[in-house]
Design a protein around this motif. Structure first.
Motif, mmCIF file in Angstrom:
data_model
loop_
_atom_site.group_PDB
_atom_site.id
_atom_site.type_symbol
_atom_site.label_atom_id
_atom_site.label_comp_id
_atom_site.label_asym_id
_atom_site.label_seq_id
_atom_site.Cartn_x
_atom_site.Cartn_y
_atom_site.Cartn_z
ATOM 1 N N SER A 1 -6.610 -9.321 4.226
ATOM 2 C CA SER A 1 -5.374 -9.528 3.470
ATOM 3 C C SER A 1 -5.000 -8.297 2.657
ATOM 4 C CB SER A 1 -5.520 -10.737 2.544
ATOM 5 O OG SER A 1 -5.690 -11.923 3.290
ATOM 6 N N LEU B 1 -3.195 -5.958 4.793
ATOM 7 C CA LEU B 1 -1.878 -6.490 5.169
ATOM 8 C C LEU B 1 -1.000 -6.707 3.944
ATOM 9 C CD1 LEU B 1 -2.919 -9.112 7.895
ATOM 10 C CD2 LEU B 1 -2.254 -6.708 8.189
ATOM 11 N N VAL C 1 2.908 -6.585 4.240
ATOM 12 C CA VAL C 1 3.639 -7.429 5.189
ATOM 13 C C VAL C 1 4.750 -8.224 4.511
ATOM 14 C CG1 VAL C 1 3.431 -9.437 6.706
ATOM 15 C CG2 VAL C 1 1.773 -7.582 6.861
ATOM 16 N N VAL D 1 1.000 -3.548 12.219
ATOM 17 C CA VAL D 1 -0.031 -4.359 11.573
ATOM 18 C C VAL D 1 -1.427 -3.856 11.952
ATOM 19 C CG1 VAL D 1 -1.084 -6.650 11.607
ATOM 20 C CG2 VAL D 1 1.372 -6.421 11.256
ATOM 21 N N ALA E 1 0.479 -12.093 11.303
ATOM 22 C CA ALA E 1 1.323 -11.207 10.510
ATOM 23 C C ALA E 1 2.504 -10.689 11.329
ATOM 24 C CB ALA E 1 0.490 -10.033 9.981
ATOM 25 N N TYR F 1 4.920 -13.514 11.725
ATOM 26 C CA TYR F 1 5.696 -13.741 10.507
ATOM 27 C C TYR F 1 6.837 -12.734 10.382
ATOM 28 C CZ TYR F 1 6.975 -13.688 5.585
ATOM 29 O OH TYR F 1 7.672 -13.698 4.403
ATOM 30 N N ASN G 1 2.123 -17.578 5.731
ATOM 31 C CA ASN G 1 0.985 -16.940 5.086
ATOM 32 C C ASN G 1 -0.332 -17.596 5.493
ATOM 33 O OD1 ASN G 1 -0.024 -14.959 3.071
ATOM 34 N ND2 ASN G 1 -0.676 -16.811 1.991
ATOM 35 N N MET H 1 -1.564 -15.888 8.662
ATOM 36 C CA MET H 1 -2.000 -14.483 8.640
ATOM 37 C C MET H 1 -3.071 -14.200 7.598
ATOM 38 S SD MET H 1 1.324 -12.590 7.031
ATOM 39 C CE MET H 1 1.822 -12.826 5.338
#
Length: 284
Positions: free
Chosen positions: A87, A90, A93, A150, A183, A186, A243, A246
């Motif tokens: 996380s 990321l 994102v 990503v 991700a 999304y 969320n 991901m």
């Protein structure tokens, strides 16, 4: 970001590309592959598209590196001090979703602002292939590019964290690759939501305001409600549902990755269905 400036900048290019497609369709039978090709020409020809895609990639990778460089610099280097390493990488994102959502709006509502939608519908009178062509081109291009961004953010972020002596993770660890795919989904889905809302409202500024409010403002406001309301409503908001897909470590009050994906996909399907109905019935 000035939507008026972007619309003005793209007006000439948009009319040129749709005009070319119209002449092409006028001489041959209109088929869905040709409609997709027309939308592809428009997507790659508009300068605002290139700018926004570049900004999105920069946000994903740049903020991922930034968070990976500063996390754990306080009390200690252990993984438990800062949560999930995936996380952290990321971290850009959510902000990048804002840029790609704006791009989705520009791809649909932008044509109404420039007036090029008339040339598009003259070339494809049945209308719905135009919408599905936009969806197809946007989904394929954005997912491919966002997946690369990503993956780049994850690999670079984990490398930075490893060099700082922090705990890291790898693609082979449970849930990591699924989180990276989530991700990219999304980001692509945020753009499709923007595209659908742009068709529904046919106004660039209004559509951007609505999408930004729904994806980024409402989740924060929901947290101000009593905890029982927040627990009942919060997990089902679009950004919160995405969320859950991901993240490797799902919070106890969040949806499961599978449920989050279904909820997020449901928003996209409903909005695109509504956009299709109105796009078919309304005048340009």
């Amino acid at each position: 970001m000035s939507t008026t400036a972007l619309d003005t900048q793209d007006a000439q290019d948009s009319r040129k590309t749709t005009g070319t497609a119209g002449r092409h369709a006028g001489g041959q039978q209109v088929t869905f592959p040709r409609v997709v090709h027309m939308e592809w020409i428009k997507l790659r020809s508009l300068r605002s598209t290139l700018y926004t895609l570049a900004i999105t990639v920069a946000l994903v990778i740049g903020f991922g590196l930034l968070f990976s460089s500063v996390v754990g610099s306080g009390d200690g280097p252990g993984e438990d001090d800062f949560g999930d390493p995936t996380s952290i990488s990321l971290g850009g994102v959510m902000l990048a979703a804002l840029a790609v959502a704006v791009l989705g709006v520009l791809m649909s509502a932008g044509e109404y602002a420039t007036g090029s939608i008339r040339a598009t519908l003259a070339a494809v009178p049945s209308r719905l292939p135009v919408l599905w062509g936009k969806v197809t081109v946007f989904a394929v291009v954005s997912f491919a590019l966002m997946l690369v961004a990503v993956l780049g953010a994850f690999l670079a972020g984990q490398s930075v964290m490893s060099s700082r002596g922090l705990d890291t993770t790898s693609l082979s660890d449970p849930g990591v690759f699924r989180a990276l795919i989530g991700a990219a989904v999304y980001l692509t889905g945020a753009g499709l939501i923007g595209l659908a809302v742009g068709v529904l409202l046919r106004n660039t500024a209004g559509a951007i305001t609505l999408v930004v409010g729904a994806l980024f403002v409402v989740p924060g406001l929901i947290q101000l409600l009593p905890s029982t309301w927040n627990d009942a409503i919060g997990p089902y908001l679009p950004s919160n549902a995405a969320n859950a897909v991901m993240t490797v470590r799902t919070a106890s009050d969040s949806l499961s990755p599978g449920s989050g994906l279904m909820v997020f996909a449901g928003y996209i399907v409903v909005l695109l269905a509504g956009a299709a109905v109105l796009f078919k019935r309304r005048d340009a």
